[in-house]
Design a protein around this motif. Structure first.
Motif, PDB file in Angstrom:
ATOM      1  N   GLU A   4       0.817  -1.215   0.000  1.00 30.21           N
ATOM      2  CA  GLU A   4       0.000   0.000   0.000  1.00 30.21           C
ATOM      3  C   GLU A   4       0.849   1.264   0.000  1.00 30.21           C
ATOM      4  OE1 GLU A   4      -3.088   0.197  -0.511  1.00 30.21           O
ATOM      5  OE2 GLU A   4      -3.638  -1.923  -0.327  1.00 30.21           O
TER       6      GLU A   4
ATOM      7  N   VAL B   8       1.781   1.915  -3.480  1.00 30.24           N
ATOM      8  CA  VAL B   8       0.587   2.362  -4.214  1.00 30.24           C
ATOM      9  C   VAL B   8       0.312   3.831  -3.954  1.00 30.24           C
ATOM     10  CG1 VAL B   8      -1.930   2.091  -4.359  1.00 30.24           C
ATOM     11  CG2 VAL B   8      -0.441   0.076  -4.338  1.00 30.24           C
TER      12      VAL B   8
ATOM     13  N   SER C 245      -1.847   4.931 -10.026  1.00 29.66           N
ATOM     14  CA  SER C 245      -2.527   4.127 -11.043  1.00 29.66           C
ATOM     15  C   SER C 245      -2.425   2.627 -10.784  1.00 29.66           C
ATOM     16  CB  SER C 245      -1.947   4.437 -12.429  1.00 29.66           C
ATOM     17  OG  SER C 245      -0.569   4.098 -12.485  1.00 29.66           O
TER      18      SER C 245
ATOM     19  N   ALA D  83      -2.532  -0.939  -8.167  1.00 28.26           N
ATOM     20  CA  ALA D  83      -3.154  -1.517  -6.978  1.00 28.26           C
ATOM     21  C   ALA D  83      -2.156  -2.498  -6.367  1.00 28.26           C
ATOM     22  CB  ALA D  83      -4.451  -2.236  -7.352  1.00 28.26           C
ATOM     23  N   ALA D  84      -2.278  -2.723  -5.077  1.00 29.51           N
ATOM     24  CA  ALA D  84      -1.357  -3.631  -4.399  1.00 29.51           C
ATOM     25  C   ALA D  84      -1.486  -5.041  -4.981  1.00 29.51           C
ATOM     26  CB  ALA D  84      -1.649  -3.645  -2.905  1.00 29.51           C
TER      27      ALA D  84
END
Length: 704
Positions: free
Chosen positions: A480, A483, A488, A490-491
């Motif tokens: 995270e 991120v 743009s 996601a984990a």
């Protein structure tokens, strides 16, 4: 005075009253007045004590009068009575409780407040012992009080009292010894005060906790820029181990705190004018002299007459937010440029379809020794280069058609390595480092090769005197925190491809523009400025992200992140069979651009197809309804005014369910693709196309 009659004296002037008094005196031989008014010769009023008796001197009865002036005594008695009344009133109505006890500590007197505090009547309270109204554990204080007052010191403590109903309260007690040996105790009920003190202590602890544990920095500073207090968050944000370390080190905010010295003077001006500065954004130094962006809220603390005591406020680290805002602005800018580029490419591709198509047809019909053949060849070459440019524009604007499959990036890099060695110079060392634990990605292999090639060419040009080009793959897990810096993504699990060089590097100003189309630092004629914008578009359209780090004189590193997939690697099916171009089927051609429609009709009709042409969807529908023979293929432009190609396809298939369909366009919309990825089972040919490629695609669709 001697010789005058009694009636001439003031208090005998009332003859009737005086005669009555004489009769009493004659009868009883004695007369007394304790307070009798008297007028003096000069008119003053006095009070006298008058005693008269009768006795005989021989035959003569004599009245003897003793008169004592008691005016001063009566005045003193009146004052004393008034004083005693005032003290009694004070005693009764005092808000504090008052007790009087004998030396044995039995109560002789109590006022109304004391009775109210303890819940006793005065009669019930008088006669009680001191130990009857304090809790057992407080009895020791009574003994302490006696010791203290015997040593000529008043006793001032807080005791716990027990009411008649058994409840308890705290009382502040002052005990002193009176001249007659009795004990005077004054008691103030401090239950509410104790509650208030407890509440205040809790509030102070609460605010202290907020101050100590706040995630935002909280501080106070003097007008000249010296920090006088700071919480742990303030120290942590600025890179210090403790607030004390911060206060000791950072003594001048003008030079040590603000990266731009004008910020301090600007803030002071705002505070002087408005009293507070809210949401003020500025760059500040951390302890290691690195810079962070902060948002400060500060107010002036002044006395009642306006004198400035200090400034106080809060500080929040917004470096991450500023980074995301920059990414968003860059993304919006790139998106806007992409829309423009896509629109230009769409119109240009229509023109190139005709230019390149007619050039190809002309070359086929010209003899090898035709004097004009070289001219047409140059037109065709120019058209091909223009088509390549529009393809790059479409890649940047993410409007190109991708045909992604599950691939292993190592395979792509490995198979492309030989091509890379031909692209770069002999003076450049190529290092390829592949992670054997790499996950699979879903991408268009040809587009990934385009990414590698463009980055390699850029690296080559940045190392005119030689150097090292490194291509590395790595399986990474994105959390995270990562991120938060790459909005743009996601984990999850990603494949990272790093392309780095040891070349000239770039300044920060250059880095902020490198992905924009037509931006280049090369000399005129040395580059189109579309290489990196193409890379950007392909990576974004493939669901990934790209970042760059560079310093002048220290090379450049590009990092590309592509999401992992669980699909197995796609194995291509090779088919070397050439599809014949000639045909006899009927094709409904729908194209709003006259030049393109005429070209397509010409080449199809020339190869034996029957062509029904329409310039818009409405005309095409009319043909579909009225033509009394089979129509085998609907060949339609995708982007048209009034009715799109997909809408037309649905309506035509309702009329002719068996008709097959082939879309053509300079770029796709979301009706046949998802973010530029072609929907499975959709037949599509991208403009500009050659006659041969169109023939092959038509036969592929008709024979499927």
């Amino acid at each position: 005075f001697v010789g005058r009659e009694l009636w001439e004296l003031g208090f005998f002037s009332d003859k009737q009253a005086s005669k009555g008094a004489f009769r009493v005196l004659q009868k009883e031989g004695y007369l007394r007045y304790d307070d009798l008014p008297l007028k003096t010769k000069d008119g003053q009023s006095r009070e006298v004590e008058f005693v008269s008796n009768v006795y005989s001197e021989g035959d003569v009865q004599v009245i003897q009068c003793n008169i004592r002036d008691i005016t001063e005594r009566k005045h003193l008695e009146s004052e004393q009575a008034a004083t005693e009344g005032r003290f009694q009133t004070l005693f009764e109505y005092a808000p504090d409780g008052i007790l009087i006890a004998n030396p044995e500590r039995y109560y002789l007197e109590a006022n109304a407040s004391m009775c109210r505090m303890l819940g006793y009547t005065r009669e019930e309270l008088i006669g009680l012992h001191a130990e009857d109204i304090v809790i057992p554990s407080e009895v020791m204080h009574i003994e302490e009080a006696l010791v203290e007052i015997k040593s000529a010191a008043d006793h001032h403590r807080v005791w716990k009292f027990r009411r008649k109903d058994g409840s308890e309260f705290s009382g502040e007690v002052l005990v002193t010894e009176m001249p007659d040996g009795s004990l005077l105790a004054m008691v103030r009920d401090i239950t509410d005060r104790k509650k208030a003190e407890a509440a205040l202590a809790a509030a102070e602890e609460n605010y202290r906790s907020i101050f100590e544990n706040a995630v935002e920095g909280i501080f106070q500073s003097t007008e000249d820029g010296r920090f006088i207090s700071a919480n742990p968050a303030m120290a942590r944000i600025l890179g210090y181990d403790s607030p004390e370390q911060l206060l000791a080190d950072r003594v001048d905010a003008n030079t040590q705190h603000y990266a731009d010295p004008t910020c301090r003077s600007q803030l002071k001006e705002i505070l002087a004018t408005h009293g507070a500065a809210k949401g003020y954004e500025c760059e500040v130094y951390r302890r290691d002299l690195s810079r962070i962006w902060t948002q400060e809220n500060i107010r002036s603390v002044r006395s009642a007459n306006g004198e400035l005591f200090h400034y106080e406020g809060s500080l929040e680290d917004i470096t991450e937010r500023k980074s995301l805002e920059g990414q968003l602005r860059q993304s919006q800018k790139m998106e806007a440029v992409g829309v423009l580029a896509g629109g230009i490419a769409h119109d240009f591709n229509n023109l190139l379809t005709a230019i390149n198509g007619y050039s190809s047809l002309t070359l086929k019909k010209m003899s090898a020794d035709d004097r004009c053949r070289n001219y047409i060849v140059e037109v065709k070459n120019a058209g091909d280069r223009a088509a390549e440019l529009t393809s790059q524009l479409l890649a940047f604007s993410r409007k190109q058609v991708l045909q992604p499959v599950a691939i292993n990036l190592n395979t792509v890099v490995f198979s492309f390595e030989r091509m890379l060695r031909r692209i770069i110079k002999e003076s450049i060392e190529l290092r390829v480092v592949l992670d054997t634990q790499l996950g699979n990605i879903r991408a268009d292999p040809g587009q990934i090769e385009q990414v590698i090639m463009n980055l390699a060419i850029n690296a080559r040009d940045a190392m005119p005197d030689g150097g090292t080009l490194t291509v590395e793959t790595k399986h990474v897990t994105i959390n995270e925190h990562f991120v938060s810096q790459h909005a743009s993504l996601a984990a999850g699990e990603f494949v990272r491809m790093t392309v780095s060089d040891t070349g000239e590097g770039m300044a920060a100003a250059t880095q902020s523009h490198i992905f924009e189309p037509f931006f280049t630092t090369k000399e005129p004629g040395k580059g189109t400025g579309l290489g990196l914008s193409t890379v950007y578009g392909i990576v974004k359209q493939s669901g990934g992200d790209i970042s760059v780090y560079s310093e002048l004189g220290h090379g450049t590193t590009f990092k590309i992140y592509l999401p992992c997939v669980t699909e197995t690697v796609h194995k291509p099916k090779w088919n070397d069979k050439e599809v014949a171009g000639a045909g006899s089927e009927t094709i409904l051609l729908v194209e709003d651009e006259d030049i393109v429609r005429t070209f397509v009709k010409t080449i199809l009709a020339g190869d034996g197809y029957e062509v029904l042409e329409a310039s818009n969807g409405d005309d095409a529908l009319e043909i579909a309804r009225s033509f009394d023979q089979p129509i085998h293929l609907l060949l339609t432009d995708l982007i048209m005014p009034k009715m799109s190609g997909t809408e037309l396809k649905e309506k035509v298939q309702k009329i002719r369910p068996d008709i097959k369909n082939l879309f053509m366009s300079g770029y796709t919309d979301d009706s046949i693709s998802h973010h530029g990825v072609l929907i499975s089972g959709t037949a599509f040919i991208e403009k500009p196309f050659s006659p041969d490629s169109l023939f092959r695609k038509i036969r592929e669709v008709l024979e499927s």
